[in-house]
Scaffold this motif. Structure first.
Motif, PDB file in Angstrom:
ATOM      1  N   VAL A   1     -33.141  -5.456  56.034  1.00  5.83           N
ATOM      2  CA  VAL A   1     -34.515  -5.937  55.892  1.00  5.83           C
ATOM      3  C   VAL A   1     -34.747  -6.729  54.604  1.00  5.83           C
ATOM      4  O   VAL A   1     -35.765  -7.407  54.490  1.00  5.83           O
ATOM      5  CB  VAL A   1     -35.540  -4.778  55.985  1.00  5.83           C
ATOM      6  N   ALA A   2     -33.822  -6.654  53.646  1.00  3.62           N
ATOM      7  CA  ALA A   2     -34.024  -7.376  52.388  1.00  3.62           C
ATOM      8  C   ALA A   2     -32.732  -7.378  51.584  1.00  3.62           C
ATOM      9  O   ALA A   2     -31.794  -6.637  51.878  1.00  3.62           O
ATOM     10  CB  ALA A   2     -35.140  -6.736  51.563  1.00  3.62           C
ATOM     11  N   ASP A   3     -32.699  -8.203  50.574  1.00  6.94           N
ATOM     12  CA  ASP A   3     -31.625  -8.208  49.584  1.00  6.94           C
ATOM     13  C   ASP A   3     -32.180  -7.582  48.314  1.00  6.94           C
ATOM     14  O   ASP A   3     -33.309  -7.874  47.909  1.00  6.94           O
ATOM     15  CB  ASP A   3     -31.160  -9.631  49.290  1.00  6.94           C
ATOM     16  N   VAL A   4     -31.404  -6.690  47.703  1.00  6.98           N
ATOM     17  CA  VAL A   4     -31.816  -5.992  46.489  1.00  6.98           C
ATOM     18  C   VAL A   4     -30.634  -5.979  45.517  1.00  6.98           C
ATOM     19  O   VAL A   4     -29.535  -6.412  45.861  1.00  6.98           O
ATOM     20  CB  VAL A   4     -32.289  -4.550  46.799  1.00  6.98           C
ATOM     21  N   THR A   5     -30.849  -5.475  44.332  1.00 13.22           N
ATOM     22  CA  THR A   5     -29.751  -5.334  43.369  1.00 13.22           C
ATOM     23  C   THR A   5     -29.548  -3.862  43.052  1.00 13.22           C
ATOM     24  O   THR A   5     -30.454  -3.041  43.201  1.00 13.22           O
ATOM     25  CB  THR A   5     -30.031  -6.101  42.060  1.00 13.22           C
ATOM     26  N   PHE A   6     -28.331  -3.560  42.617  1.00 12.98           N
ATOM     27  CA  PHE A   6     -27.956  -2.192  42.263  1.00 12.98           C
ATOM     28  C   PHE A   6     -27.129  -2.276  40.993  1.00 12.98           C
ATOM     29  O   PHE A   6     -26.141  -3.019  40.933  1.00 12.98           O
ATOM     30  CB  PHE A   6     -27.141  -1.555  43.400  1.00 12.98           C
ATOM     31  N   ALA A   7     -27.522  -1.534  39.967  1.00 18.65           N
ATOM     32  CA  ALA A   7     -26.841  -1.587  38.679  1.00 18.65           C
ATOM     33  C   ALA A   7     -25.762  -0.517  38.575  1.00 18.65           C
ATOM     34  O   ALA A   7     -25.994   0.651  38.895  1.00 18.65           O
ATOM     35  CB  ALA A   7     -27.846  -1.411  37.547  1.00 18.65           C
ATOM     36  N   VAL A   8     -24.612  -0.943  38.129  1.00 23.47           N
ATOM     37  CA  VAL A   8     -23.511  -0.039  37.762  1.00 23.47           C
ATOM     38  C   VAL A   8     -23.170  -0.407  36.328  1.00 23.47           C
ATOM     39  O   VAL A   8     -22.540  -1.437  36.085  1.00 23.47           O
ATOM     40  CB  VAL A   8     -22.288  -0.191  38.694  1.00 23.47           C
ATOM     41  N   GLY A   9     -23.640   0.414  35.401  1.00 20.94           N
ATOM     42  CA  GLY A   9     -23.501   0.044  33.994  1.00 20.94           C
ATOM     43  C   GLY A   9     -24.269  -1.235  33.746  1.00 20.94           C
ATOM     44  O   GLY A   9     -25.433  -1.367  34.122  1.00 20.94           O
ATOM     45  N   ASP A  10     -23.591  -2.222  33.144  1.00 21.08           N
ATOM     46  CA  ASP A  10     -24.226  -3.506  32.859  1.00 21.08           C
ATOM     47  C   ASP A  10     -24.107  -4.497  34.012  1.00 21.08           C
ATOM     48  O   ASP A  10     -24.669  -5.587  33.949  1.00 21.08           O
ATOM     49  CB  ASP A  10     -23.616  -4.124  31.588  1.00 21.08           C
ATOM     50  N   GLN A  11     -23.353  -4.158  35.037  1.00 24.66           N
ATOM     51  CA  GLN A  11     -23.152  -5.062  36.169  1.00 24.66           C
ATOM     52  C   GLN A  11     -24.229  -4.814  37.233  1.00 24.66           C
ATOM     53  O   GLN A  11     -24.519  -3.679  37.581  1.00 24.66           O
ATOM     54  CB  GLN A  11     -21.769  -4.847  36.780  1.00 24.66           C
ATOM     55  N   HIS A  12     -24.790  -5.899  37.731  1.00 22.16           N
ATOM     56  CA  HIS A  12     -25.791  -5.817  38.797  1.00 22.16           C
ATOM     57  C   HIS A  12     -25.199  -6.412  40.063  1.00 22.16           C
ATOM     58  O   HIS A  12     -24.820  -7.579  40.088  1.00 22.16           O
ATOM     59  CB  HIS A  12     -27.081  -6.552  38.391  1.00 22.16           C
ATOM     60  N   ASP A  13     -25.120  -5.589  41.100  1.00 23.18           N
ATOM     61  CA  ASP A  13     -24.510  -6.004  42.361  1.00 23.18           C
ATOM     62  C   ASP A  13     -25.554  -6.446  43.364  1.00 23.18           C
ATOM     63  O   ASP A  13     -26.697  -5.973  43.349  1.00 23.18           O
ATOM     64  CB  ASP A  13     -23.732  -4.826  42.980  1.00 23.18           C
TER      65      ASP A  13
END
Length: 184
Positions: free
Chosen positions: A161-173
């Motif tokens: 339904v959407a595109d979102v971001t997910f943070a792992v440490g300083d990296q945002h996926d």
């Protein structure tokens, strides 16, 4: 070796709710599962930061105690083989289509148990929790490159339904938000 969650007679066991004594095993399984699937995508510093924030024993214990969280466990005998978390609140209200939306978090299985039905059993349990709560939608995020997980959720009635971001440490996926409407 068949690691599907069963009782002593071989009958599949329904997931159970976690209790405080499960925190250490949950933290361990969460960290091992995350590293096995995604550990090579990040710097060691980012992995360490993420594991400390999301998979520490104290964090897991706080989630088990949170009245707005349900942590479901899949077991085989006395061994923990998978878990998931259902947050009784909306993770992405800006993308909600329902009025009472919950979030599925961290549906993880022991790496040795992937593909053996543990995830489906946990998802069924999560859907039961959501419906008992009166939810009319359940949301989750999945890594954009985790095609196997996307197929799994699509087989279970979820859609992107959407595109979102997910943070792992300083990296945002780049993640995809998947959701499924429920009949309360």
């Amino acid at each position: 070796m068949d690691l599907r969650p069963t009782d002593r007679r071989g009958t599949p066991k329904a997931p159970r709710l976690a209790n405080p004594s499960d925190a250490a095993a949950l933290a361990d399984l969460g960290a091992r599962s995350f590293v096995a699937k995604f550990g090579d995508l990040y710097t060691p510093a980012d992995v360490d930061a993420f594991l400390s924030a999301a998979h520490s024993e104290s964090r897991v214990a706080a989630e088990i105690a949170d009245p707005e969280m349900r942590v479901l466990l899949a077991e085989r005998g006395d061994a923990l083989v998978g878990y998931c978390k259902v947050a009784l609140r909306c993770g992405w209200p800006e993308h909600a289509r329902g009025q009472r939306v919950v979030e599925l978090k961290q549906l993880y299985t022991d790496p040795a148990c992937t593909g053996q039905g543990v995830g489906s059993r946990l998802l069924d349990g999560a859907l039961e929790v959501a419906q008992a709560f009166g939810a009319d939608e359940i949301q989750l995020s999945v890594f954009s490159e985790n095609v196997d997980a996307q197929r799994f959720y699509a087989r279970h009635g979820f859609e992107r339904v959407a595109d979102v971001t997910f943070a792992v440490g300083d990296q945002h996926d780049h993640d995809y938000l998947f959701a499924r409407r429920l009949t309360p």
